[in-house]
Motif scaffolding. Structure first.
Motif, PDB file in Angstrom:
ATOM      1  N   TYR A  76       0.867  -1.177   0.000  1.00  0.00           N
ATOM      2  CA  TYR A  76       0.000   0.000   0.000  1.00  0.00           C
ATOM      3  C   TYR A  76       0.902   1.226   0.000  1.00  0.00           C
ATOM      4  O   TYR A  76       1.816   1.333   0.828  1.00  0.00           O
ATOM      5  CB  TYR A  76      -0.907   0.046   1.235  1.00  0.00           C
ATOM      6  N   SER A  77       0.672   2.146  -0.919  1.00  0.00           N
ATOM      7  CA  SER A  77       1.489   3.354  -0.983  1.00  0.00           C
ATOM      8  C   SER A  77       0.596   4.586  -1.050  1.00  0.00           C
ATOM      9  O   SER A  77      -0.527   4.541  -1.566  1.00  0.00           O
ATOM     10  CB  SER A  77       2.428   3.323  -2.193  1.00  0.00           C
ATOM     11  N   LEU A  78       1.128   5.665  -0.531  1.00  0.00           N
ATOM     12  CA  LEU A  78       0.426   6.934  -0.518  1.00  0.00           C
ATOM     13  C   LEU A  78       1.386   8.034  -0.935  1.00  0.00           C
ATOM     14  O   LEU A  78       2.492   8.140  -0.400  1.00  0.00           O
ATOM     15  CB  LEU A  78      -0.108   7.232   0.890  1.00  0.00           C
ATOM     16  N   ASP A  79       0.982   8.813  -1.910  1.00  0.00           N
ATOM     17  CA  ASP A  79       1.754   9.981  -2.317  1.00  0.00           C
ATOM     18  C   ASP A  79       0.851  11.195  -2.133  1.00  0.00           C
ATOM     19  O   ASP A  79      -0.201  11.291  -2.769  1.00  0.00           O
ATOM     20  CB  ASP A  79       2.188   9.853  -3.783  1.00  0.00           C
ATOM     21  N   MET A  80       1.252  12.128  -1.244  1.00  0.00           N
ATOM     22  CA  MET A  80       0.354  13.213  -0.902  1.00  0.00           C
ATOM     23  C   MET A  80       1.071  14.548  -0.811  1.00  0.00           C
ATOM     24  O   MET A  80       2.252  14.628  -0.441  1.00  0.00           O
ATOM     25  CB  MET A  80      -0.365  12.923   0.415  1.00  0.00           C
ATOM     26  N   LYS A  81       0.358  15.582  -1.199  1.00  0.00           N
ATOM     27  CA  LYS A  81       0.852  16.945  -1.126  1.00  0.00           C
ATOM     28  C   LYS A  81       0.433  17.526   0.214  1.00  0.00           C
ATOM     29  O   LYS A  81      -0.742  17.776   0.469  1.00  0.00           O
ATOM     30  CB  LYS A  81       0.279  17.766  -2.278  1.00  0.00           C
ATOM     31  N   LEU A  82       1.431  17.743   1.102  1.00  0.00           N
ATOM     32  CA  LEU A  82       1.142  18.253   2.429  1.00  0.00           C
ATOM     33  C   LEU A  82       0.913  19.756   2.426  1.00  0.00           C
ATOM     34  O   LEU A  82       0.127  20.277   3.207  1.00  0.00           O
ATOM     35  CB  LEU A  82       2.294  17.909   3.376  1.00  0.00           C
ATOM     36  N   SER A  83       1.634  20.445   1.564  1.00  0.00           N
ATOM     37  CA  SER A  83       1.510  21.897   1.443  1.00  0.00           C
ATOM     38  C   SER A  83       2.085  22.302   0.099  1.00  0.00           C
ATOM     39  O   SER A  83       2.418  21.446  -0.730  1.00  0.00           O
ATOM     40  CB  SER A  83       2.244  22.601   2.586  1.00  0.00           C
ATOM     41  N   LYS A  84       2.260  23.589  -0.113  1.00  0.00           N
ATOM     42  CA  LYS A  84       2.826  24.051  -1.378  1.00  0.00           C
ATOM     43  C   LYS A  84       4.273  23.612  -1.555  1.00  0.00           C
ATOM     44  O   LYS A  84       4.761  23.521  -2.689  1.00  0.00           O
ATOM     45  CB  LYS A  84       2.738  25.575  -1.458  1.00  0.00           C
ATOM     46  N   VAL A  85       4.974  23.340  -0.466  1.00  0.00           N
ATOM     47  CA  VAL A  85       6.407  23.046  -0.564  1.00  0.00           C
ATOM     48  C   VAL A  85       6.773  21.642  -0.073  1.00  0.00           C
ATOM     49  O   VAL A  85       7.907  21.196  -0.269  1.00  0.00           O
ATOM     50  CB  VAL A  85       7.236  24.094   0.203  1.00  0.00           C
ATOM     51  N   PHE A  86       5.848  20.933   0.612  1.00  0.00           N
ATOM     52  CA  PHE A  86       6.154  19.607   1.132  1.00  0.00           C
ATOM     53  C   PHE A  86       5.279  18.548   0.472  1.00  0.00           C
ATOM     54  O   PHE A  86       4.083  18.745   0.254  1.00  0.00           O
ATOM     55  CB  PHE A  86       5.941  19.551   2.653  1.00  0.00           C
ATOM     56  N   LEU A 103       4.821  14.034   0.604  1.00  0.00           N
ATOM     57  CA  LEU A 103       5.182  12.822   1.333  1.00  0.00           C
ATOM     58  C   LEU A 103       4.751  11.594   0.560  1.00  0.00           C
ATOM     59  O   LEU A 103       3.615  11.507   0.088  1.00  0.00           O
ATOM     60  CB  LEU A 103       4.514  12.818   2.720  1.00  0.00           C
ATOM     61  N   ASN A 104       5.676  10.652   0.407  1.00  0.00           N
ATOM     62  CA  ASN A 104       5.364   9.354  -0.179  1.00  0.00           C
ATOM     63  C   ASN A 104       5.712   8.298   0.853  1.00  0.00           C
ATOM     64  O   ASN A 104       6.835   8.268   1.370  1.00  0.00           O
ATOM     65  CB  ASN A 104       6.162   9.126  -1.466  1.00  0.00           C
ATOM     66  N   SER A 105       4.755   7.448   1.178  1.00  0.00           N
ATOM     67  CA  SER A 105       5.006   6.386   2.158  1.00  0.00           C
ATOM     68  C   SER A 105       4.379   5.102   1.657  1.00  0.00           C
ATOM     69  O   SER A 105       3.375   5.125   0.935  1.00  0.00           O
ATOM     70  CB  SER A 105       4.429   6.760   3.530  1.00  0.00           C
ATOM     71  N   PHE A 106       4.982   3.971   2.026  1.00  0.00           N
ATOM     72  CA  PHE A 106       4.382   2.704   1.641  1.00  0.00           C
ATOM     73  C   PHE A 106       4.770   1.598   2.613  1.00  0.00           C
ATOM     74  O   PHE A 106       5.830   1.614   3.240  1.00  0.00           O
ATOM     75  CB  PHE A 106       4.718   2.312   0.197  1.00  0.00           C
ATOM     76  N   LEU A 107       3.842   0.689   2.771  1.00  0.00           N
ATOM     77  CA  LEU A 107       4.026  -0.515   3.571  1.00  0.00           C
ATOM     78  C   LEU A 107       4.001  -1.708   2.630  1.00  0.00           C
ATOM     79  O   LEU A 107       3.150  -1.780   1.730  1.00  0.00           O
ATOM     80  CB  LEU A 107       2.914  -0.647   4.609  1.00  0.00           C
ATOM     81  N   GLU A 108       4.924  -2.642   2.828  1.00  0.00           N
ATOM     82  CA  GLU A 108       5.020  -3.776   1.902  1.00  0.00           C
ATOM     83  C   GLU A 108       5.240  -5.072   2.671  1.00  0.00           C
ATOM     84  O   GLU A 108       6.017  -5.126   3.630  1.00  0.00           O
ATOM     85  CB  GLU A 108       6.162  -3.562   0.905  1.00  0.00           C
ATOM     86  N   PHE A 109       4.552  -6.112   2.219  1.00  0.00           N
ATOM     87  CA  PHE A 109       4.730  -7.460   2.755  1.00  0.00           C
ATOM     88  C   PHE A 109       5.137  -8.384   1.622  1.00  0.00           C
ATOM     89  O   PHE A 109       4.547  -8.353   0.540  1.00  0.00           O
ATOM     90  CB  PHE A 109       3.440  -7.973   3.399  1.00  0.00           C
ATOM     91  N   THR A 142      11.017 -21.032   3.525  1.00  0.00           N
ATOM     92  CA  THR A 142      10.050 -19.949   3.390  1.00  0.00           C
ATOM     93  C   THR A 142      10.571 -18.743   4.161  1.00  0.00           C
ATOM     94  O   THR A 142      11.349 -18.878   5.111  1.00  0.00           O
ATOM     95  CB  THR A 142       8.660 -20.333   3.924  1.00  0.00           C
ATOM     96  N   ARG A 143      10.135 -17.564   3.745  1.00  0.00           N
ATOM     97  CA  ARG A 143      10.559 -16.339   4.426  1.00  0.00           C
ATOM     98  C   ARG A 143       9.466 -15.289   4.294  1.00  0.00           C
ATOM     99  O   ARG A 143       8.825 -15.184   3.250  1.00  0.00           O
ATOM    100  CB  ARG A 143      11.864 -15.814   3.826  1.00  0.00           C
ATOM    101  N   ASN A 144       9.274 -14.519   5.347  1.00  0.00           N
ATOM    102  CA  ASN A 144       8.337 -13.418   5.338  1.00  0.00           C
ATOM    103  C   ASN A 144       9.089 -12.129   5.654  1.00  0.00           C
ATOM    104  O   ASN A 144       9.814 -12.065   6.653  1.00  0.00           O
ATOM    105  CB  ASN A 144       7.228 -13.634   6.364  1.00  0.00           C
ATOM    106  N   ASP A 145       8.904 -11.122   4.810  1.00  0.00           N
ATOM    107  CA  ASP A 145       9.537  -9.820   5.018  1.00  0.00           C
ATOM    108  C   ASP A 145       8.462  -8.741   5.075  1.00  0.00           C
ATOM    109  O   ASP A 145       7.459  -8.808   4.360  1.00  0.00           O
ATOM    110  CB  ASP A 145      10.500  -9.483   3.867  1.00  0.00           C
ATOM    111  N   PHE A 146       8.705  -7.744   5.920  1.00  0.00           N
ATOM    112  CA  PHE A 146       7.819  -6.586   6.001  1.00  0.00           C
ATOM    113  C   PHE A 146       8.686  -5.338   6.006  1.00  0.00           C
ATOM    114  O   PHE A 146       9.760  -5.305   6.632  1.00  0.00           O
ATOM    115  CB  PHE A 146       6.974  -6.637   7.277  1.00  0.00           C
ATOM    116  N   SER A 147       8.262  -4.311   5.291  1.00  0.00           N
ATOM    117  CA  SER A 147       9.025  -3.063   5.250  1.00  0.00           C
ATOM    118  C   SER A 147       8.089  -1.871   5.342  1.00  0.00           C
ATOM    119  O   SER A 147       6.949  -1.915   4.870  1.00  0.00           O
ATOM    120  CB  SER A 147       9.876  -2.975   3.982  1.00  0.00           C
ATOM    121  N   ALA A 148       8.592  -0.795   5.956  1.00  0.00           N
ATOM    122  CA  ALA A 148       7.875   0.478   6.043  1.00  0.00           C
ATOM    123  C   ALA A 148       8.815   1.575   5.560  1.00  0.00           C
ATOM    124  O   ALA A 148       9.974   1.642   5.982  1.00  0.00           O
ATOM    125  CB  ALA A 148       7.423   0.750   7.473  1.00  0.00           C
ATOM    126  N   THR A 149       8.329   2.427   4.671  1.00  0.00           N
ATOM    127  CA  THR A 149       9.163   3.437   4.028  1.00  0.00           C
ATOM    128  C   THR A 149       8.445   4.773   4.007  1.00  0.00           C
ATOM    129  O   THR A 149       7.228   4.826   3.804  1.00  0.00           O
ATOM    130  CB  THR A 149       9.498   3.025   2.581  1.00  0.00           C
TER     131      THR A 149
END
Length: 609
Positions: A311-321, A323-329, A343-350
């Motif tokens: 799941y990823s989100l790309d958002m305009k916080l203001s005129k100058v900021f 933010l792009n964030s994503f969670l991955e499994f 077998t292996r399970n990985d999780f990442s937050a960015t």
């Protein structure tokens, strides 16, 4: 611990704010691009995009395309055999290959064989230099290569057919179709290539024995606009390869290798004025069969299946900021004769934060934390930015901490696997200069990379090879790139492009250059067009490299070709092309005892309608 909590809070806040956003209008520019991070969050990085005309001109292989048009050095076990990149003095597993936004490096050996990639299957190919583990995960240390299938939501229905034939009974058939309107877009492609690959070894009376190969690439990509705010996209690719493995100057080959790769990803996107959210699921499968004796049915087998959810989100916080964030499994399941059924399970937050300080200055701050069931991963970060001095000159800077995870082979191979391996860590800094004067561009980059806990396979006292975290490597170098596009009168053009790389990649325990890393690599190409004719010349220089027990000589190799483009009907255009590769009939090896092809001819016919 405090860093992890703060980082998790930042991601959580951004995700919650996304659901509160009102997204009234769809932005079709978002729909077209398959990897928005490469374009929106790379101000401080050198990013090179290969033109479609360059890709079609270099129809030999993806390896040849990049060797003549980038600073990446390649090690090939003979033409058409396994091809491994060495990007900025790093190992093959330190170059990440990104397919429509996801990392597709093998979970078995950590790398991608570049001779399994068909460049004609993609709308755009990008090369991102420097560390990118925050955005693209394990292995993005030397750099990353991006393969994108972009979707066009405008009225069109286009076809392209390519037929090729050349020396060593090399045959190529390629078909691509693209269709679109305001709500639906799709493209489809199929590529088949087969070769006897029996070129003569110069300076000897022998030839390349057991080098036959054939491969089939199939891809289908589609997108549908569900509403003014929502879009669904599907990407699929299949590769089926069957090749004998060439021998060497001292031993004829008798083995063969079959490998299949399947990749499918489905993405839902919701687009708005201030926020874009995406849900992506993907299924990847790689499998191989190795026959030590091609005439026998006995073989070894390996397979890995990967399930990815993001799941990823790309958002305009203001005129100058921004933010792009994503969670991955990621879930990995393996099965093989030499590594069992792991077998292996990985999780990442960015999280990536972009600040547009002024029209001239922008920078990005990024953090990523991975959690794995098999190993301990470091918190990695990245800081990059660009400052525009004037209309002619930009300065780019990036600094990052990157990583590479142990593969299934590293952990579970029997005998020898090591379950106590740590993830490799790498720190680097890169300063770049960009100059533009009309049709002239000049780029200069200097960089430094320090790698710790590098995984290396070494023989033990019992003679069994096993991987351990041992190497401490320091890499530094310079890269230069010059491009000239000039129009001569109404019907004549000239284009010149050159790359040069000076690379020091030193093992700190021995104070010696790593094997198969040239101090000097350079290439140049010039193309002249007049009316419907285009003539080109390409030159590649690879300096000497260290090998076990000695040194492999450097070499110069060149290609020359001509293309003619005409029109049979209003909507039917054709291009006839002829190229002579290794025009000076140079003897060269880029891996010891494995000669590359002598002078050879390739012809092609391209139809566009």
């Amino acid at each position: 611990m405090k860093k992890t909590l703060l980082f998790s809070l930042l991601v959580f806040i951004s995700l919650n704010k996304a659901f509160a956003q009102e997204n009234p209008v769809i932005n079709l520019k978002e729909v077209v691009v398959s990897d928005i991070r490469l374009k929106r969050y790379a101000e401080g990085h050198k990013v090179t995009e290969l033109r479609d005309s360059t890709v079609r001109q270099q129809n030999n292989s993806f390896t040849t395309l990049l060797a003549f048009n980038s600073n990446i050095y390649f090690k090939e076990n003979g033409f058409g055999m396994v091809s491994s990149p060495a990007f900025r003095g790093t190992n093959a597993s330190h170059t990440a290959v990104i397919w429509n936004g996801i990392n597709i490096n093998s979970q078995l050996n950590g790398q991608t064989d570049f001779n399994t990639i068909d460049p004609l299957s993609y709308n755009s190919i990008g090369i991102r230099s420097g560390g990118g583990s925050v955005q693209y995960g394990s292995g993005a240390i030397g750099g990353s290569v991006h393969l994108n299938n972009d979707l066009r939501f405008d009225d069109h229905f286009e076809h392209r057919v390519l037929l090729g034939y050349g020396s060593f009974e090399t045959k190529t058939i390629n078909y691509n179709q693209s269709y679109g309107d305001s709500r639906w877009s799709s493209n489809f492609g199929i590529n088949y290539k087969k070769s006897d690959n029996d070129y003569k070894y110069l300076k000897t009376d022998t030839k390349n024995v057991n080098g036959e190969f054939e491969r089939l690439n199939f891809n289908f990509n589609a997108g549908y606009v569900l509403s003014d705010k929502q879009v669904m996209r599907l990407y699929h690719q299949s590769f089926i390869g069957d090749r004998n493995l060439s021998g060497t100057l001292v031993a004829e080959g008798r083995s063969k290798y079959k490998d299949n790769q399947y990749r499918t990803q489905l993405e839902w996107g919701r687009f708005g004025e201030k926020a874009t959210s995406r849900v992506k699921v993907a299924y990847l499968q790689e499998e191989f069969r190795y026959y030590e004796n091609k005439d026998s049915d006995n073989h070894s087998f390996g397979k890995v299946s990967t399930f990815l959810a993001r799941y990823s989100l790309d958002m305009k916080l203001s005129k100058v900021f921004r933010l792009n964030s994503f969670l991955e499994f990621d879930n990995y399941k393996g099965k093989g004769d030499s590594f069992g059924s792991p077998t292996r399970n990985d999780f990442s937050a960015t999280a990536l934060l972009k600040h547009q300080v002024s029209p001239k200055l922008a920078y990005n701050i990024s953090l990523r934390q991975d959690f794995s069931s098999d190993y301990s991963s470091p918190l990695v970060f990245s800081l990059d930015g660009k400052y525009t001095i004037n209309e002619y000159y930009d300065i780019q800077l990036n600094a990052s901490k990157n990583f590479r995870t142990p593969t299934f082979n590293d952990l579970y191979w029997q005998p020898g696997g090591n379950l106590d391996l740590l993830a490799e860590q790498s720190y680097q800094i890169d300063l770049g200069h960009r100059l533009r004067f009309g049709g002239i561009t000049f780029n200069l980059n200097g960089y430094y990379i320090a790698t710790e806990d590098m995984i290396k396979w070494l023989p033990g006292s019992d003679g069994i090879w096993s991987p351990i975290n041992i190497d401490d490597v320091r890499i530094y170098g310079l890269e230069g790139e010059l491009g000239i596009d000039y129009k001569i009168g109404k019907n004549q053009t000239i284009a010149f492009k050159s790359n040069y790389a000076y690379t020091v990649s030193e093992d700190q325990s021995t104070k010696e250059q790593l094997i198969y890393v040239p101090f000097h690599k350079a290439n140049a190409s010039v193309a002249y067009g007049i009316l419907d004719f285009n003539v080109f010349y390409q030159h590649l220089y690879n300096g000497p490299v260290s090998i076990i027990g000695g040194e492999l000589e450097g070499y110069d190799v060149a290609n020359v070709g001509i293309n003619y483009t005409g029109t049979l009907q209003k909507k039917l255009k054709y291009t006839l092309g002829l190229s002579i590769n290794n025009v000076f009939d140079t003897y060269y090896e880029n891996i010891a005892l494995r000669p590359m092809p002598n002078r050879n001819i390739q012809s092609q016919l391209i139809l566009n309608f």
